[in-house]
Design a protein around this motif. Structure first.
Motif, mmCIF file in Angstrom:
data_model
loop_
_atom_site.group_PDB
_atom_site.id
_atom_site.type_symbol
_atom_site.label_atom_id
_atom_site.label_comp_id
_atom_site.label_asym_id
_atom_site.label_seq_id
_atom_site.Cartn_x
_atom_site.Cartn_y
_atom_site.Cartn_z
ATOM 1 N N ILE A 111 0.835 -1.200 0.000
ATOM 2 C CA ILE A 111 0.000 0.000 0.000
ATOM 3 C C ILE A 111 0.871 1.252 0.000
ATOM 4 C CG2 ILE A 111 -2.032 1.034 1.111
ATOM 5 C CD1 ILE A 111 -2.274 -1.482 2.836
ATOM 6 N N GLN A 123 -3.746 10.641 -9.193
ATOM 7 C CA GLN A 123 -5.219 10.588 -9.214
ATOM 8 C C GLN A 123 -5.877 11.589 -8.269
ATOM 9 O OE1 GLN A 123 -7.100 6.683 -8.845
ATOM 10 N NE2 GLN A 123 -9.110 7.645 -8.682
ATOM 11 N N PHE A 124 -5.221 11.858 -7.128
ATOM 12 C CA PHE A 124 -5.875 12.720 -6.137
ATOM 13 C C PHE A 124 -5.112 14.024 -5.901
ATOM 14 C CE2 PHE A 124 -7.270 8.384 -5.141
ATOM 15 C CZ PHE A 124 -8.649 8.551 -5.238
ATOM 16 N N GLN A 130 0.460 14.962 2.326
ATOM 17 C CA GLN A 130 -0.626 13.973 2.267
ATOM 18 C C GLN A 130 -0.096 12.567 2.001
ATOM 19 O OE1 GLN A 130 -2.815 16.286 -0.681
ATOM 20 N NE2 GLN A 130 -4.601 16.369 0.688
ATOM 21 N N TRP A 134 -0.551 9.338 4.493
ATOM 22 C CA TRP A 134 -0.978 8.011 4.003
ATOM 23 C C TRP A 134 0.015 6.949 4.462
ATOM 24 C CZ3 TRP A 134 -4.958 5.903 0.937
ATOM 25 C CH2 TRP A 134 -4.691 4.679 0.331
ATOM 26 N N HIS A 137 -0.018 6.313 8.235
ATOM 27 C CA HIS A 137 -1.246 5.645 8.675
ATOM 28 C C HIS A 137 -1.089 4.117 8.599
ATOM 29 C CE1 HIS A 137 -5.516 4.678 9.086
ATOM 30 N NE2 HIS A 137 -5.413 3.935 8.006
ATOM 31 N N TRP A 138 -0.635 3.634 7.451
ATOM 32 C CA TRP A 138 -0.539 2.177 7.264
ATOM 33 C C TRP A 138 0.601 1.573 8.066
ATOM 34 C CZ3 TRP A 138 -4.927 0.578 5.771
ATOM 35 C CH2 TRP A 138 -5.695 1.342 4.888
ATOM 36 N N VAL B 116 -8.578 -0.051 2.419
ATOM 37 C CA VAL B 116 -7.834 0.914 1.604
ATOM 38 C C VAL B 116 -8.804 1.811 0.830
ATOM 39 C CG1 VAL B 116 -6.224 1.174 -0.311
ATOM 40 C CG2 VAL B 116 -5.773 -0.515 1.483
ATOM 41 N N ARG B 119 -10.179 4.263 3.140
ATOM 42 C CA ARG B 119 -9.199 5.304 3.460
ATOM 43 C C ARG B 119 -9.125 6.364 2.352
ATOM 44 N NH1 ARG B 119 -6.713 7.767 7.755
ATOM 45 N NH2 ARG B 119 -4.926 8.876 6.941
ATOM 46 N N LEU B 120 -9.289 5.945 1.104
ATOM 47 C CA LEU B 120 -9.318 6.919 0.000
ATOM 48 C C LEU B 120 -10.488 7.887 0.175
ATOM 49 C CD1 LEU B 120 -8.635 4.650 -3.126
ATOM 50 C CD2 LEU B 120 -7.038 6.262 -2.064
ATOM 51 N N GLN B 123 -9.458 10.071 3.497
ATOM 52 C CA GLN B 123 -8.351 11.038 3.399
ATOM 53 C C GLN B 123 -8.466 11.974 2.200
ATOM 54 O OE1 GLN B 123 -4.289 9.485 3.744
ATOM 55 N NE2 GLN B 123 -3.467 11.501 3.207
ATOM 56 N N PHE B 124 -9.006 11.457 1.090
ATOM 57 C CA PHE B 124 -9.028 12.278 -0.130
ATOM 58 C C PHE B 124 -10.444 12.618 -0.583
ATOM 59 C CE2 PHE B 124 -4.967 9.958 -0.240
ATOM 60 C CZ PHE B 124 -4.096 11.047 -0.300
ATOM 61 N N ALA B 126 -12.602 10.698 -1.758
ATOM 62 C CA ALA B 126 -12.914 9.999 -3.003
ATOM 63 C C ALA B 126 -14.385 9.587 -3.044
ATOM 64 C CB ALA B 126 -12.028 8.759 -3.137
ATOM 65 N N GLN B 130 -14.407 7.633 -8.258
ATOM 66 C CA GLN B 130 -12.949 7.689 -8.078
ATOM 67 C C GLN B 130 -12.413 6.399 -7.453
ATOM 68 O OE1 GLN B 130 -13.167 11.472 -5.961
ATOM 69 N NE2 GLN B 130 -11.807 12.408 -7.472
ATOM 70 N N VAL B 131 -13.200 5.840 -6.542
ATOM 71 C CA VAL B 131 -12.799 4.566 -5.938
ATOM 72 C C VAL B 131 -12.758 3.481 -7.010
ATOM 73 C CG1 VAL B 131 -13.632 2.726 -4.407
ATOM 74 C CG2 VAL B 131 -13.525 5.088 -3.584
#
Lengths: 217, 217
Positions: A111, A123-124, A130, A134, A137-138, B116, B119-120, B123-124, B126, B130-131
């Motif tokens: 990840i 993508q974001f 950021q 991420w 966090h993991w 995961v 989390r997208l 945090q973002f 999404a 988008q996912v």
């Protein structure tokens, strides 16, 4: 036929680190062909023929056969070059070592590797801060669980499993070295720290460090 | 001591699917304790004592020992219940099967599992689209490489490796079933499709399907 094993690798790659450390622990000589990730060399036409995933590591055997995937390589090494062992002798111990190794190799590292972090940017529009959030966090989630197991399970010794080096230590140290790039504070994980420090005294790990590789910059 | 194996699982979990299929392929009887992910039951205090990662699957053996991590469970099953085998007899074949299994289990699934994707969103911010884009990106990359290997390597047979079922097929089918939830089009991957279709005729896979589980909704 060549006389030595050939490892396709990148100095900063945590999965390449695992194989370098295992080869060195088993005192197997090998050459390295390195791929500059900043130039996307691992996705060159030539390398994709060898490894369609365009990922390192690949281990090319003396007969030309290619083995992909770091943990598949470690299992192959264990079968063909069993001494010194990187898995315990009993099935229960092997299950424990593999489950610890896989906690790193399946639930933390994939990840957080370079291509995933780059994808967050693409993508974001994630910025450095950021991406770091991420990553941390993991790592935190994974290391908390890993520390809890090491601290509470009777089979933990000087290393993750008893007093012998195993695949679990190799995956742990490779990840810990990786963590340094993001400034992850490992002081809340004393059992992990203790084992990592012990491993870093061993020549096999020293020779596997990113800074010791021919392509280090 | 209990008389049967106990699998801690969730019906939609792709890693639980792997273990259900392997247990069934080896004709081992087992019970299931299921965890409702929508209620975060896998992170309850009780289950965290058993599995500090708060993830499924865990396999509890008759003597009370817990084995974590789906692939560590598959390797343990292979060692303790070798028939029918889910790995070939030769080290080279085992390396190939593991490398294919790990392409799914390390480079596709961990980046795309529920925590995961959640989390997208967190945090973002999404959204569903988008996912889905994220999911399809990693599936496409992974399946293209997987298809290339299957189509070009001589060891591919009716299944991923020769004409016998292996861990590679188990990981592949579990992922393919997962892909359906995002409407991933597998027609560009004819070798994969052929093998998945063949596997889905086998009772061990049918019994492992999400819809066949006691907690299916």
């Amino acid at each position: 036929m060549t006389s030595r094993l050939l490892l396709h690798s990148f100095f900063r790659s945590s999965t390449s680190f695992r194989v370098r450390a295992a080869l060195a622990a088993k005192e197997l000589e090998f050459d390295q062909e390195t791929y500059n990730f900043r130039e996307n060399a691992q996705r060159s036409e030539n390398y994709l023929k060898r490894n369609p995933q365009g990922l390192v590591p690949t281990l090319t055997l003396q007969d030309g056969e290619d083995i992909h995937q770091s943990l598949a390589i470690l299992e192959w090494l264990e079968e063909k070059h069993p001494h010194p062992p990187l898995l315990p002798a009993d099935a229960s111990g092997r299950a424990r070592v593999r489950s610890l190794a896989h906690t790193i190799a399946l639930d933390i590292h994939p990840i957080n590797n370079l291509r995933v972090l780059n994808r967050l940017r693409e993508q974001f529009g994630a910025d450095d801060e950021q991406v770091k959030t991420w990553f941390l966090h993991w790592i935190s989630l994974g290391f908390e669980a890993f520390e809890t197991r090491l601290a509470n399970e009777a089979d933990t010794g000087k290393f993750c499993h008893g007093d012998s080096l195993s695949m679990a230590d190799i995956c742990l140290v490779a990840q810990s070295v990786n963590n340094q790039r993001f400034g992850f504070d490992e002081t809340p994980f004393p059992t992990i720290r203790n084992i990592v420090e012990r491993c870093l005294q061993i020549p096999a790990f020293q020779s596997a460090m990113p800074s010791a590789q021919p392509d280090a910059v």
